[in-house]
Every structure is written in C-alpha cells, then in structure tokens.
Design an enzyme around this catalytic site. Structure first.
Site, PDB file in Angstrom:
ATOM      1  N   ASP A 461       1.530   1.278   0.366  1.00  0.00           N
ATOM      2  CA  ASP A 461       2.004   1.694   1.691  1.00  0.00           C
ATOM      3  C   ASP A 461       0.940   2.530   2.386  1.00  0.00           C
ATOM      4  O   ASP A 461       0.663   2.360   3.559  1.00  0.00           O
ATOM      5  CB  ASP A 461       3.312   2.481   1.568  1.00  0.00           C
ATOM      6  CG  ASP A 461       3.215   3.664   0.608  1.00  0.00           C
ATOM      7  OD1 ASP A 461       2.329   3.657  -0.286  1.00  0.00           O
ATOM      8  OD2 ASP A 461       4.024   4.600   0.721  1.00  0.00           O
ATOM      9  N   ARG A 465      -0.893  10.276   0.840  1.00  0.00           N
ATOM     10  CA  ARG A 465       0.140  11.242   0.417  1.00  0.00           C
ATOM     11  C   ARG A 465       0.657  10.896  -0.984  1.00  0.00           C
ATOM     12  O   ARG A 465       0.150   9.990  -1.631  1.00  0.00           O
ATOM     13  CB  ARG A 465       1.274  11.271   1.439  1.00  0.00           C
ATOM     14  CG  ARG A 465       2.092  10.016   1.480  1.00  0.00           C
ATOM     15  CD  ARG A 465       3.316  10.196   2.389  1.00  0.00           C
ATOM     16  NE  ARG A 465       4.024   8.950   2.516  1.00  0.00           N
ATOM     17  CZ  ARG A 465       4.354   8.384   3.665  1.00  0.00           C
ATOM     18  NH1 ARG A 465       4.011   8.925   4.820  1.00  0.00           N
ATOM     19  NH2 ARG A 465       5.036   7.251   3.683  1.00  0.00           N
ATOM     20  N   ASP A 466       1.680  11.610  -1.398  1.00  0.00           N
ATOM     21  CA  ASP A 466       2.191  11.411  -2.763  1.00  0.00           C
ATOM     22  C   ASP A 466       3.066  10.163  -2.858  1.00  0.00           C
ATOM     23  O   ASP A 466       4.226  10.240  -3.245  1.00  0.00           O
ATOM     24  CB  ASP A 466       2.970  12.662  -3.211  1.00  0.00           C
ATOM     25  CG  ASP A 466       4.037  13.053  -2.202  1.00  0.00           C
ATOM     26  OD1 ASP A 466       4.165  12.357  -1.176  1.00  0.00           O
ATOM     27  OD2 ASP A 466       4.748  14.042  -2.442  1.00  0.00           O
ATOM     28  N   GLU A 467       2.507   9.036  -2.476  1.00  0.00           N
ATOM     29  CA  GLU A 467       3.175   7.734  -2.675  1.00  0.00           C
ATOM     30  C   GLU A 467       2.169   6.736  -3.215  1.00  0.00           C
ATOM     31  O   GLU A 467       2.109   6.492  -4.387  1.00  0.00           O
ATOM     32  CB  GLU A 467       3.801   7.242  -1.368  1.00  0.00           C
ATOM     33  CG  GLU A 467       4.973   8.101  -0.935  1.00  0.00           C
ATOM     34  CD  GLU A 467       6.006   7.364  -0.126  1.00  0.00           C
ATOM     35  OE1 GLU A 467       6.490   6.322  -0.570  1.00  0.00           O
ATOM     36  OE2 GLU A 467       6.341   7.856   0.974  1.00  0.00           O
ATOM     37  N   ASP A 474       6.267  -3.468   2.685  1.00  0.00           N
ATOM     38  CA  ASP A 474       4.966  -3.366   3.343  1.00  0.00           C
ATOM     39  C   ASP A 474       4.095  -4.563   2.961  1.00  0.00           C
ATOM     40  O   ASP A 474       3.415  -5.155   3.791  1.00  0.00           O
ATOM     41  CB  ASP A 474       4.257  -2.064   2.941  1.00  0.00           C
ATOM     42  CG  ASP A 474       5.105  -0.824   3.195  1.00  0.00           C
ATOM     43  OD1 ASP A 474       6.301  -0.863   2.843  1.00  0.00           O
ATOM     44  OD2 ASP A 474       4.592   0.165   3.734  1.00  0.00           O
ATOM     45  N   TRP A 536      12.310  -5.989   1.769  1.00  0.00           N
ATOM     46  CA  TRP A 536      11.458  -5.412   0.719  1.00  0.00           C
ATOM     47  C   TRP A 536      11.461  -6.400  -0.457  1.00  0.00           C
ATOM     48  O   TRP A 536      10.441  -7.013  -0.757  1.00  0.00           O
ATOM     49  CB  TRP A 536      11.962  -4.016   0.346  1.00  0.00           C
ATOM     50  CG  TRP A 536      11.321  -2.967   1.224  1.00  0.00           C
ATOM     51  CD1 TRP A 536      10.355  -2.069   0.841  1.00  0.00           C
ATOM     52  CD2 TRP A 536      11.530  -2.745   2.628  1.00  0.00           C
ATOM     53  NE1 TRP A 536       9.962  -1.319   1.925  1.00  0.00           N
ATOM     54  CE2 TRP A 536      10.658  -1.697   3.027  1.00  0.00           C
ATOM     55  CE3 TRP A 536      12.333  -3.310   3.581  1.00  0.00           C
ATOM     56  CZ2 TRP A 536      10.598  -1.231   4.340  1.00  0.00           C
ATOM     57  CZ3 TRP A 536      12.279  -2.851   4.893  1.00  0.00           C
ATOM     58  CH2 TRP A 536      11.416  -1.827   5.253  1.00  0.00           C
ATOM     59  N   GLU A 747       1.416   4.851  10.510  1.00  0.00           N
ATOM     60  CA  GLU A 747       2.754   4.509  10.028  1.00  0.00           C
ATOM     61  C   GLU A 747       3.775   4.535  11.168  1.00  0.00           C
ATOM     62  O   GLU A 747       4.714   3.750  11.186  1.00  0.00           O
ATOM     63  CB  GLU A 747       3.166   5.532   8.955  1.00  0.00           C
ATOM     64  CG  GLU A 747       4.524   5.318   8.344  1.00  0.00           C
ATOM     65  CD  GLU A 747       4.833   6.350   7.263  1.00  0.00           C
ATOM     66  OE1 GLU A 747       4.224   7.446   7.306  1.00  0.00           O
ATOM     67  OE2 GLU A 747       5.658   6.075   6.385  1.00  0.00           O
ATOM     68  N   HIS A 768      -1.271   3.129   7.388  1.00  0.00           N
ATOM     69  CA  HIS A 768      -0.206   2.247   6.912  1.00  0.00           C
ATOM     70  C   HIS A 768      -0.421   0.902   7.603  1.00  0.00           C
ATOM     71  O   HIS A 768      -0.460   0.846   8.816  1.00  0.00           O
ATOM     72  CB  HIS A 768       1.136   2.801   7.396  1.00  0.00           C
ATOM     73  CG  HIS A 768       2.037   3.320   6.347  1.00  0.00           C
ATOM     74  ND1 HIS A 768       1.745   4.463   5.640  1.00  0.00           N
ATOM     75  CD2 HIS A 768       3.248   2.886   5.883  1.00  0.00           C
ATOM     76  CE1 HIS A 768       2.751   4.692   4.796  1.00  0.00           C
ATOM     77  NE2 HIS A 768       3.669   3.742   4.925  1.00  0.00           N
TER      78      HIS A 768
HETATM   79  C1  BGC Z   1       6.822   4.166   2.567  1.00  0.00           C
HETATM   80  C2  BGC Z   1       7.036   2.924   3.374  1.00  0.00           C
HETATM   81  C3  BGC Z   1       8.148   2.171   2.716  1.00  0.00           C
HETATM   82  C4  BGC Z   1       9.370   3.002   2.946  1.00  0.00           C
HETATM   83  C5  BGC Z   1      10.662   2.362   2.619  1.00  0.00           C
HETATM   84  C6  BGC Z   1       8.073   4.982   2.679  1.00  0.00           C
HETATM   85  O1  BGC Z   1       8.033   6.195   2.083  1.00  0.00           O
HETATM   86  O2  BGC Z   1       5.682   4.848   2.916  1.00  0.00           O
HETATM   87  O3  BGC Z   1       5.950   2.274   3.801  1.00  0.00           O
HETATM   88  O4  BGC Z   1       8.244   0.843   2.982  1.00  0.00           O
HETATM   89  O5  BGC Z   1       9.214   4.275   2.372  1.00  0.00           O
HETATM   90  O6  BGC Z   1      11.693   3.233   2.388  1.00  0.00           O
END
Ligand code: BGC
Length: 871
Positions: A461, A465-467, A474, A536, A747, A768
């Site tokens: 995504d 950040r913390d992801e 995505d 998704w 994003e 994003h």
């Molecule tokens: C992500 C997104 C993702 C979404 C869905 C986010 O935190 O960065 O790109 O698809 O959550 O819940």
C-alpha cells in the site's frame, strides 16, 4: 533478413537458478519485411554450447508462438545447465538462421536436494531482539573448480559472503513470503569467488519481515512468523575432473554478534562500527566471541527456489537542497520520494554518532514532518569506529522518504557526502510515454515512482508508515497500470502463490498477503481473520487474469485457477440468494471524498460495490475457464454472471432506470462492469455527469471509483469530460498534487489541503499507487496502445483519442513480440499518426472515421477535420 533476438528463458536472459524443470522460452523477431508472421519454429536444447553432445530437437513445430513456449515432453532436474537456440520460418517463406545460443540453469528443484539445515545464533529468549548475527565456516578446496553455486536463504533477511566479498547484490533477500509454508532461496554463481585451497563462507542475518514489528490494528505486534533468525546455505562445487562436492550449513559453523545492533523494516537500523571484526568473513580469522551455532530441526518443507524478481538497488539521488528548517532541523531534500536508503560518508572519532530520520514531507511551516509515519521510526543510527573516512548504508531495512533530518553528525555536514539509493524489485521497464504537457509528464513519472516504491518484493500500500503490507485491494486496483509500466508477471506470480497459501479454507481471501493481520488472544485463540472484503479479496481473480491478459502467462492462470474459483464460490455461498454480496466486513470505496467527516469509508453502499465486484470476478473466472478449456465451469460461471447482473439491476436500479445509490462511484462501477439494465444505461451516465457538475466537475471517488472514472466517461461519449478531469489542477484532482510538489501519488485527494494543512496524521501516505491507476486509461486511450483481448499484444489495438490541451503524445510499449510505437500530433483539426507494429503481431488501427487491420511494419497517417476524437 529474418533474425531472432532477445532470447529469454522464464522472462530472463541466461538465468541461473530457475525454479521450474519445465522452463518456457521466448524470442523476438527482426525482419526488414512488413506483415511478418512466424509460421513455425524449431527449438534445440543441448548439453553443450556447440550442440554436438546430447541435443533435444523439437523438430519444426507449426506455430506462431514465440513467447513462453514450452518444449513439450522435456523436464529438467536440479542444478542442470542447458544451452538452447531457435530458428523460425515466416509467412514470407523465409527461414531465419539459428539464433545466438542462450542458456539456463535450474536451481534445486526437489526438497530432498537439500542436505543443509537452518543454523541460528538465537534461542527463544531473543524474540524481542532485532540484532543481527554473523556466521562463518572455513573449508578447503583441493581440485580445479569448474562451476560453483551457493543456494541460500534465511528466516529473516540475509547477506552472504565468500572470502571477504559480498555474494550477489540482492537487497532484503530472501524476500517477504508466507514463511510458514514458503521460504524462497536464492541461487548465486560463486565460481569466481572461490579458489583452490582455503576458503570461507559467511552470512549476516537480521529480523526483517520474519520476526520484526508489524502493525495490528493501531498497535504493533512482532514475531508473526518466528522468534529466531536463522540462515541456510548449500554450496555446490563442480570440479573440472567431473566430480563434485557440497558444503552445507550445519553444526560445524560458528556465529557471533553483528555490528548491526538493531534492524527492522519499519524502524530503520542501528550500526555500531566499533563492533566490526576485521576479516570476519575472510580466511584465517580467529574471533574471540564466536560460538557453535544452534541447529534447527531439519524440516525444510517450506524451501522453494526464488521465483519472483530480486530486490536490488536502482537510481541514485544527490541532495537537491540542504537547509535548516524554522524548527532547527538540518534537512536534505533528495527531490524524489523513494523507497530505499541513504548512503553517507563520515569521518570522526570512535563512538561519535550519525543519526538520521526519514520523512516524505515538510509541513505547512516548512518543518520536517514525520507524524504520518505513525509508529514506524525510520531512523538510522551509525556509531563511528574512528580513523579513516567511513562509508555506511543500511543492510536490512528500507525507508519511504524524500527528506532526511540530520539529528547528529560529527563535524560539519557536507551534503555532497550523502546520496539516496532507490531500492525495489528488479522489473524490466517496458513503457514510455511523453506528451506536450509537462504536468501530464510529471504525473506519469509520479505514477511510475509510486509503483517502484511499492514494489519492494510484494505489492504494498505504502512504503513509509507502519504498514508496507500486501493490501490485496491496492494490488488489484493497480495491476493493469503496473503491466503497462513494467514487466510484472514474475513479480505477481510470486505474490499470488502466497495469496493461495493465505486464502482461508472457506475460500475467503485476507485483506493483506502475506497475511500478517493475524493474532491470538491471551488464551491462545485465533482472533477473527481480516478477510473477505470485496475488491480486496477479488485480487485472487483479477490479478492472475490481468497478468495473463498483458503477459500471456497461462501458467499463472492454471496455477491460480483453483484459488480464483474458491473465492467466487465463497461469495456465492454467503451472498443473498447467491447473487447479492451483502455480508461480512466490507471496506468499500475507501477514502472517498463523499465519506462522512472523519471517516475513511466512502458513501457508496458496500452491497452495491461488493456485488459489482462479485459480478466482475465471476465474469473473469468464466473467461479464465474458457481459456483453460474447462467447458463446464465456463458455462456455469457465465450463467452465474448473468444471474448476478440481473439481480444487480433489480436491487440497485428503479424500474424506470434510476440508480438507487446516487454516488459517482455507484455510477462508475455499474457502467464499467456492464451492470446497468439496458433502460438504465444512459440515465446512469447522465447521473454521473450531473454528479460531476454538482461538484464543479471534480471527483469525490475513492479507491473503487477513481481508477475507472475517465475510462467510463470516454467509453460513453464524454471524452471531453475525461480529459477535463485529468487536466484539472485545483483540489481535488490528480494534478493538484503536482502543483503541491508531489513526486509520487498520494493516498488521499486531500493529503495536503490547499491551505497547507494535512488531512490527518493517521492515514496520510504520500506514496500510495491506487489513485495512480488512471494511468491505464491514459496509456491506452490517450497514448493509444492496448492489447486486443487477452493476447499479450499479439493482437494490438492502436486507437489514440486526442483531446484536452495536448498537441502530441509519443508512447511505446515493449511487448512480448517487440516494440509497439505510436506518436500522434494534432495541428488544428489535422491529426498525424506514426506507428510501428512488431513482427508476429497484427494491429487494428482505429482513427477518427477510419479503421484498418495492419501487419508488422512502420506506417504514417494523416486525418483531417478531427474534433473531440471524431471527424
Ligand atoms: C491501507 C490501504 C488499504 C486500506 C484498507 C489502509 O491502511 O493503507 O491502502 O487498502 O487500509 O482498509
């Protein structure tokens, strides 16, 4: 003269370590004649370069296939090197000479080939440690070496060394997978690094994605896959005399602490150069704190030869600006938002420190901004050993950044001592797009940078950040655009294997792959899985289909078909009457501007968007079944698709054709997926136009509506409006971001508001790619190059749709058959078009008022009286 070029095996030139015993071969044709089509090919595979030993000959196969061709009946074993060449005949009666000779080499294809075991320097008490470990072992080589290969991997991330030299140039190997059942190993050519006599192999390993921090909810969790890092290696040495020998990681190795005292994907790295032990990976070294390794149980079921694309270093950026902010931070701006790291040179005393923080933006006051990183620290600390100039770059982490703040640095900061290095999966760039408009050109650059930055081994995504997770939505949203920028087939093939593994037994697909959004409560019970959201989970179907469409990779479709089917069957089982998908957690039109204040969830009803995606996936599944010759499935899913469309018409439209949910995204999805009942189609288009007008022709769409907005408008007679949306520069619009200095795609439409304030620190990535997926419309309609159906450009559509302020566009695409080129230039109402069609393809050229089918060659056309795409 008919010639063959660009010989590839499994997408690569002369690959070693291919992951299959049934490789596929591709070549491109060069000829000075027009209308050239391959009529037959002859493929030869030989055990030696001169083709005078064991030779397998396909004979002349009457076929136009020149891409991913399988040599029927041949299967290769592990660690075999074979040479191949090909010749073809064409429809002009010409025969090519033999191509140049190419080769491939298989990796270890059978898990029984593994004699090595995972070795570790950690036990369970190290669960919370993110320190690195080094391993070494000396050995002797007594004979003349012919070739040598190292097969290696890690639980964690690793680098391998031989006699003091780094082996290969992979970054963050072995990559991010569902480690529980799939750990990839790399194959390296180490022939030149070894010598007769004493040698040493070494490894350095750290936490990586395996045991480091990951997000869960708004918190962090760790040890998702395990508590101890470990490495595995098997060195195969083949001697000139025909014999061979294997050296493996086992209990005879020793380990010690690495100077990497902390390293994690989100947080960065701390490196204490004082702990470096000179010569640790060279022969004759005797370190004091080296201990025998811990040997893990020899269960190697998860090991597979790497089949994706390695992450490597790419572009380097010099500082664009060095300045001190109002808040007092010393900041370097590298001019481009990237994924990667900074390399710096420093001189100072032992124990002095360099500390860097990484960020994507400056705030409204021009201060260094990191709030949007949430819990990711993105910090590098380097402790000097002192003496000569020291050069450092991180080993086992990457940051998403354009700016660094230099918090500590011995002496004066000289920006020339810093450079930023972009790091991403090694995909082949295959497209170019240049237009008369500088904002559009910048936008194309921004899309392709957001792609690079989010293709660090898995489709993520965001990179900062913390992801940094493989959000399935995505990935599917961007897959079409991605395939029109880079050769992505091997990249997605690797990720899709993890998607299949992560898929739940009921067919539901997790929100992220690899699925790290998984946790047990304090009693050890698994918390409900984050899975099953339409758009998704539909990645399970859409991604393989798109990869097949653009790259003709039928193997991906074959391999993924069971998973595709499982997802559609899951929805079928939970949908109301099997047709309206209105259950489970639905993410919907994520971060749309029509969301309620403070919410991420757009206003489009999720039963509408979920059912729309259900219909689309079912349609693609039916088409996949047709391609794979699964007749019953094809008929069954066509029927199901008809039923869903019918139900959708009843549920979401009134009898007079009014769409029940009056949002831009509802209209866009209904039109894009062919879901409007016949009497409602024009009215839906009119509603979309009206909704846009009510918003001064601006979008309010989120992740689901945005990618198709321009395509739907152009396909339904409003090319002018599609262009208007694309070229808007005020908020919210694609180019608005560029006027605010964006070098990647944001994003949120309102990531940075016109008044300079940020939307929110919680969910505000400036990198994003989802909204960048309008790119596929720009490339195919504005640029005019598209594949006709799922033929990977064997059949091409050339259909430029000039409009907006553009006076010319020049685009090219390196298809599996060669370069497709199209340049259009508009002067007044005159349209001049130059095209190039590669051999072994046909193109349907559609220009205002005319349409013709052309074979390969170069052509120019002039059309006069063109207005708004028509004559
Ligand atoms: C992500 C997104 C993702 C979404 C869905 C986010 O935190 O960065 O790109 O698809 O959550 O819940």
């Amino acid at each position: 003269m008919l010639k063959l070029k660009d010989l590839r095996c499994e997408y690569r030139i002369n690959p070693i370590g291919i992951s299959t015993g049934e490789p596929r071969f591709s070549w491109k044709i060069e000829t000075d004649k027009n209308d050239s089509i391959q009529s037959a090919y002859t493929l030869q595979i030989s055990s030696n370069e001169d083709f005078n030993g064991e030779v397998q000959n396909s004979g002349m196969v009457e076929s136009g296939e020149s891409h991913l061709v399988v040599f029927k009946g041949l299967k290769f074993s592990s660690s075999e090197k074979w040479y191949w060449r090909v010749k073809i005949n064409d429809n002009n009666g010409e025969e090519s000479p033999w191509s140049e000779t190419a080769f491939f080499e298989t990796s270890l294809l059978d898990k029984n080939d593994w004699k090595a075991v995972f070795i570790s320097g950690e036990n369970e008490s190290a669960a919370s440690s993110s320190a690195g470990t080094v391993f070494r072992r000396e050995f002797n080589i007594s004979k003349k070496i012919k070739i040598a290969r190292l097969y290696a991997s890690a639980k964690g991330v690793y680098k391998a060394y031989c006699n003091g030299c780094r082996i290969g140039s992979d970054v963050l190997a072995p990559g991010f997978t569902e480690y529980g059942s799939r750990i990839l190993f790399q194959t390296y050519d180490v022939t030149e690094l070894l010598k007769q006599g004493a040698n040493v192999l070494g490894f350095m390993a750290a936490a990586g994605w395996y045991k480091g921090d990951f997000i869960y909810g708004w918190d962090l969790q760790r040890n998702v896959f395990g508590k101890c890092t470990a490495v595995i290696g098997q060195l195969l040495v083949k001697y000139e005399d025909g014999s061979s020998e294997t050296l493996i990681t086992d209990s005879s190795w020793t380990f010690s602490k690495a100077p990497v005292v902390f390293s994690e994907i989100y947080h960065g790295e701390t490196y204490d150069a004082r702990l470096e032990e000179k010569g640790w990976n060279e022969i004759g070294f005797t370190g004091k704190d080296w201990k025998p390794v811990l040997v893990e149980s020899p269960d190697l079921c998860a090991l597979r030869p790497a089949d994706g694309l390695p992450v490597r270093e790419h572009e380097h950026f010099k500082p664009k600006k060095y300045f001190t902010t109002v808040g007092g931070d010393r900041v370097i701006d590298f001019g481009q938002n990237i994924s990667g790291y900074v390399q710096f040179r420093v001189k100072g005393k032992a124990g002095e420190k360099v500390k860097l923080r990484h960020g994507e933006m400056l705030d409204a006051a021009g201060n260094f901004y990191t709030e949007n990183l949430r819990k990711a620290k993105q910090t590098i600390e380097y402790i000097l050993k002192g003496g000569e100039e020291e050069v450092y770059q991180p080993h086992f982490t990457f940051q998403g950044f354009q700016f660094i703040a230099i918090d500590e640095f011995p002496g004066d900061v000289n920006p020339d001592n810093f450079k930023a290095i972009a790091v991403y999966s090694e995909m082949k760039p295959i497209a170019s797009f240049k237009s008369s408009d500088t904002l559009l050109n910048q936008f194309i650059s921004n899309v392709s940078w957001s792609m690079k930055d989010n293709f660090v081994d898995i489709p993520t995504d965001c990179p900062q950040r913390d992801e940094r997770l493989g959000w399935t939505g995505d990935a599917q949203i961007f897959v079409r655009s991605a395939g029109l920028i880079m050769e992505t087939a091997p990249f997605y093939a690797k990720w899709l294997k993890c998607l299949t593994i992560s898929q739940l037994s009921d067919g539901s697909v997790p929100h992220v792959v690899p699925d790290i959004l998984i946790k047990n409560d304090e009693n050890g019970n698994l918390l409900p899985r984050n899975a099953g959201s339409a758009a998704w989970a539909d990645a399970a179907v859409i991604v393989p289909w798109m990869v097949y469409t653009y790259f003709g990779d039928i193997r991906i479709l074959e391999e993924q078909y069971p998973s595709m089917k499982k997802w559609v069957e899951y929805v079928h089982s939970v949908a109301q009457d099997g047709v309206i998908f209105n259950t489970g957690t639905q993410i919907g039109d994520w971060v749309a501007l029509d969301a309620k204040e403070g919410s991420y969830f757009g206003a489009t009803p999720t039963d509408l968007s979920a059912t729309a995606y259900y219909a689309w996936s079912t349609e693609l599944l039916a088409r996949s079944a047709e391609v794979l010759d699964k007749k019953e499935d094809a008929a069954q899913y066509k029927e199901l698709h008809r039923n869903i469309v019918q139900a959708y018409g009843k549920e979401f439209f009134t009898s007079t054709g009014r769409i029940a949910a009056r949002t831009q995204t509802s209209c866009i999805l209904s039109l894009q997926f062919g879901l409007c009942p016949p009497h409602a189609k024009q009215r839906t288009m009119d509603t979309l136009v009206k909704l846009l007008e009510e918003n001064t022709n601006h979008l309010t769409t989120g992740f689901l509506g945005t990618p198709f907005a321009c395509r739907v408008l152009a396909d339904n007679g409003r090319l002018d409006l599609a262009y208007e949306l694309l070229f808007k520069t005020d908020f919210p619009s694609w180019f608005y971001q560029i006027t605010k200095g964006a070098t990647t795609i944001w994003e949120h439409w309102d990531g940075l508001k016109p008044d300079g304030t940020m939307w929110s620190p919680n969910m505000n990535s400036f990198n994003h790619y989802a909204y960048g997926s309008v790119y596929d419309w720009v490339f195919t309609d504005v640029g005019g190059i598209e594949t006709e159906g799922p033929t990977a450009f064997k059949n091409i559509i050339l259909r430029p749709l000039p409009g907006g302020p553009l006076s010319f566009v020049e685009s090219s695409y390196e298809s599996p058959y060669g370069t497709i080129f199209l340049r259009w230039e508009k002067t007044g109402t005159n349209l001049k078009v130059d095209i190039k069609i590669p051999p072994n393809t046909k193109a349907r050229l559609i220009l205002p008022g005319t349409e013709k089918v052309l074979g390969s060659g170069k052509y120019s056309f002039n059309v006069s009286g063109v207005n708004n795409g028509k004559v």
